[in-house]
Write an enzyme that holds these catalytic residues in place. Sequence first.
Site, short mmCIF file in Angstrom:
data_model
loop_
_atom_site.label_atom_id
_atom_site.label_comp_id
_atom_site.label_asym_id
_atom_site.label_seq_id
_atom_site.Cartn_x
_atom_site.Cartn_y
_atom_site.Cartn_z
N GLU A 193 0.80 -1.22 0.00
CA GLU A 193 0.00 0.00 0.00
C GLU A 193 0.83 1.28 0.00
O GLU A 193 0.54 2.23 -0.74
CB GLU A 193 -0.96 -0.01 1.20
N ILE A 194 1.86 1.34 0.84
CA ILE A 194 2.66 2.56 0.90
C ILE A 194 3.35 2.83 -0.44
O ILE A 194 3.47 3.98 -0.87
CB ILE A 194 3.67 2.48 2.07
#
Length: 268
Positions: free
Chosen positions: A141-142
Amino acid sequence: MVDYVTIEKGLGPEGRIAVVRFDRGDGINALSPEALRQLTDAARGFEDDAETSVVVLTGGAKSFSAGFDLKDAEGRSRATMDIGTLRRHLKLGPRLTRAWQEMEQVTIGAIEGFCVGGGVALAVALDFRVMARDAHLRVPEIALGMNMSWQSVPRMLHLMGPARTKQAVILADDRISADEAYQWGLVEQVADPGKSYEAAMALAVKVAAQPPISVAMTKLTVNRLAHALDDLASHMDLDQFALASLTDDHKEGVAAFLGRRKPRFRGR
């Protein structure tokens, strides 16, 4: 409407085991909004099921899940949603993981191939995880300019502690092998390649042989104690995701992913 989820009940001792299989048949098993709804409905379908005391959740032979489907038309429509509509749509993920966590039945995940992003979020909402030795986990996600959502950070924290959770989430491009996941406490058992389902079923048989009411009450007690403070951050989880999805870094992360190139983040 395509059915991505199948359910088989009446297995094991006294017919107390059920198997939920999520398999889109493409070897990727991405979580489109429709897949999220079907998996949520599957979990909720056990609410009044007194005959089932253990549920095994498995994906396909090549993957548990590649996470949220960035190519799905409904999912991509988030880019044009106003903030109110976006916040409502973003509740699909937390609704899914909460439904699986709150099931009275003991839940066991059987992980083959890869388990990525939203797949990890779903896996950590279960009671136990069995992982094939050649499988891997990843939390990207990051790297996509987002935050890890679906209330999965508190769940990972309970399993691994703060440092390992930061390592798993912040170092987004690093794969977590089955052996590492076991050492970290992220999975409870490692099985031979292709055998995670068999190992999960063997564990399910042991659980199903126990008194169902005592098992259900014990699960509820442990979950309530472990997750007592998690709801305090649940609104923040969703709003952080909504905020991150409006950034230029998120647009760059998704564009780089779809274009198969390295992203260039600017903190905007």
